[in-house]
Write a protein that holds these residues in place. Structure first.
Motif, mmCIF file in Angstrom:
data_model
loop_
_atom_site.group_PDB
_atom_site.id
_atom_site.type_symbol
_atom_site.label_atom_id
_atom_site.label_comp_id
_atom_site.label_asym_id
_atom_site.label_seq_id
_atom_site.Cartn_x
_atom_site.Cartn_y
_atom_site.Cartn_z
ATOM 1 N N ILE A 1 0.803 -1.219 0.000
ATOM 2 C CA ILE A 1 0.000 0.000 0.000
ATOM 3 C C ILE A 1 0.839 1.274 0.000
ATOM 4 N N ARG A 2 2.143 1.153 -0.175
ATOM 5 C CA ARG A 2 3.019 2.328 -0.087
ATOM 6 C C ARG A 2 2.892 3.224 -1.314
ATOM 7 N N ASP A 3 3.170 4.507 -1.130
ATOM 8 C CA ASP A 3 3.169 5.476 -2.226
ATOM 9 C C ASP A 3 4.413 5.275 -3.083
ATOM 10 N N SER B 1 12.783 2.180 -1.804
ATOM 11 C CA SER B 1 13.004 0.930 -1.074
ATOM 12 C C SER B 1 12.829 -0.332 -1.898
ATOM 13 N N GLY B 2 12.178 -0.242 -3.053
ATOM 14 C CA GLY B 2 11.914 -1.430 -3.851
ATOM 15 C C GLY B 2 10.605 -2.075 -3.465
ATOM 16 N N VAL B 3 10.306 -3.202 -4.117
ATOM 17 C CA VAL B 3 9.051 -3.916 -3.897
ATOM 18 C C VAL B 3 9.307 -5.388 -3.636
ATOM 19 N N VAL B 4 8.359 -6.003 -2.967
ATOM 20 C CA VAL B 4 8.393 -7.451 -2.781
ATOM 21 C C VAL B 4 7.972 -8.075 -4.107
ATOM 22 N N PRO B 5 8.765 -9.012 -4.635
ATOM 23 C CA PRO B 5 8.366 -9.654 -5.898
ATOM 24 C C PRO B 5 6.972 -10.274 -5.772
ATOM 25 N N LEU C 1 -5.110 -12.111 2.253
ATOM 26 C CA LEU C 1 -4.364 -10.928 1.851
ATOM 27 C C LEU C 1 -3.409 -10.538 2.975
ATOM 28 N N ILE C 2 -2.165 -10.224 2.612
ATOM 29 C CA ILE C 2 -1.178 -9.752 3.580
ATOM 30 C C ILE C 2 -0.839 -8.316 3.186
ATOM 31 N N VAL C 3 -1.215 -7.370 4.037
ATOM 32 C CA VAL C 3 -1.012 -5.954 3.742
ATOM 33 C C VAL C 3 0.373 -5.537 4.231
ATOM 34 N N LEU C 4 1.050 -4.793 3.375
ATOM 35 C CA LEU C 4 2.435 -4.405 3.638
ATOM 36 C C LEU C 4 2.595 -2.906 3.443
ATOM 37 N N CYS C 5 3.214 -2.232 4.410
ATOM 38 C CA CYS C 5 3.628 -0.841 4.244
ATOM 39 C C CYS C 5 5.112 -0.792 4.603
ATOM 40 N N GLN C 6 5.668 0.356 4.823
ATOM 41 C CA GLN C 6 7.107 0.438 5.087
ATOM 42 C C GLN C 6 7.476 -0.143 6.450
ATOM 43 N N THR C 7 6.704 0.221 7.493
ATOM 44 C CA THR C 7 7.054 -0.200 8.850
ATOM 45 C C THR C 7 5.986 -1.045 9.532
ATOM 46 N N LYS D 1 14.126 -3.801 -7.111
ATOM 47 C CA LYS D 1 14.153 -2.355 -7.335
ATOM 48 C C LYS D 1 13.198 -2.001 -8.461
ATOM 49 N N VAL D 2 12.540 -0.858 -8.343
ATOM 50 C CA VAL D 2 11.623 -0.372 -9.361
ATOM 51 C C VAL D 2 12.403 0.540 -10.287
ATOM 52 N N GLN D 3 12.186 0.388 -11.592
ATOM 53 C CA GLN D 3 12.920 1.168 -12.579
ATOM 54 C C GLN D 3 12.545 2.639 -12.545
ATOM 55 N N GLN D 4 11.250 2.951 -12.540
ATOM 56 C CA GLN D 4 10.790 4.331 -12.517
ATOM 57 C C GLN D 4 9.414 4.393 -11.894
ATOM 58 N N ALA D 5 9.003 5.594 -11.496
ATOM 59 C CA ALA D 5 7.751 5.769 -10.764
ATOM 60 C C ALA D 5 6.537 5.323 -11.565
#
Length: 158
Positions: A55-57, A64-68, A93-99, A137-141
């Protein structure tokens, strides 16, 4: 005598009340999902075909990258896109944010949308990384959201 005791020990009483509030704070702010650890989440992804919902922006994702294989839906868009996250409302569903702090509120939104098994990754992406789990890692926004798939998540080495 009891008033005198209370006045002389008011700082101890305040300390005891403050400690009690700090102990129950996680329970009060938990939100709508049961908290799971990284190993528990990995088992759910592999055995129960759970879907990880990030759910991160974009700013956090780009840094920080993303979980595959995680589905990315910004928290502001979650209510509108909740129905597109899984094939059935029974899919875990497993919800994930930064912290792990904002995921509880998102879990409440998903439960209100009809999902029956909603979990929050305790510690968020930070805990995922600390456990040595893969992060891409994400290439671009403007990259398209990563789609959920049937591939298994393998435990990382620390």
């Amino acid at each position: 005598m009891s008033q005198e005791f209370l006045i002389q020990n008011s700082w101890l009483i305040a300390l005891a009340v403050g400690s009690g509030l700090m102990l129950i704070w996680p329970i009060l702010t938990k939100g709508g999902g049961t908290r799971v650890t990284v190993p528990q989440a990995t088992l759910m992804l592999n055995q129960r075909k759970a879907v990880m919902v990030d759910i991160r922006d974009d700013d956090f994702v780009n840094n920080s990258g993303v979980v595959p294989n995680a589905r990315r839906v910004a928290i502001k868009d979650l209510k509108d896109k909740a129905g597109t996250l899984a094939k059935t409302k029974e899919t875990p569903l497993i919800v994930l944010c930064q912290t792990g702090a904002r995921a509880g509120a998102a879990a409440s939104v998903l439960k209100a949308a009809g999902y029956t098994d909603v979990f929050v990754l305790d510690g968020g992406l930070n805990a995922w990384k600390e456990a040595g789990m893969p992060v891409k890692k994400v290439q671009q926004a403007g990259d398209a959201p990563v789609k959920a798939s049937q591939s298994k998540v393998k435990a990382g080495k620390k």
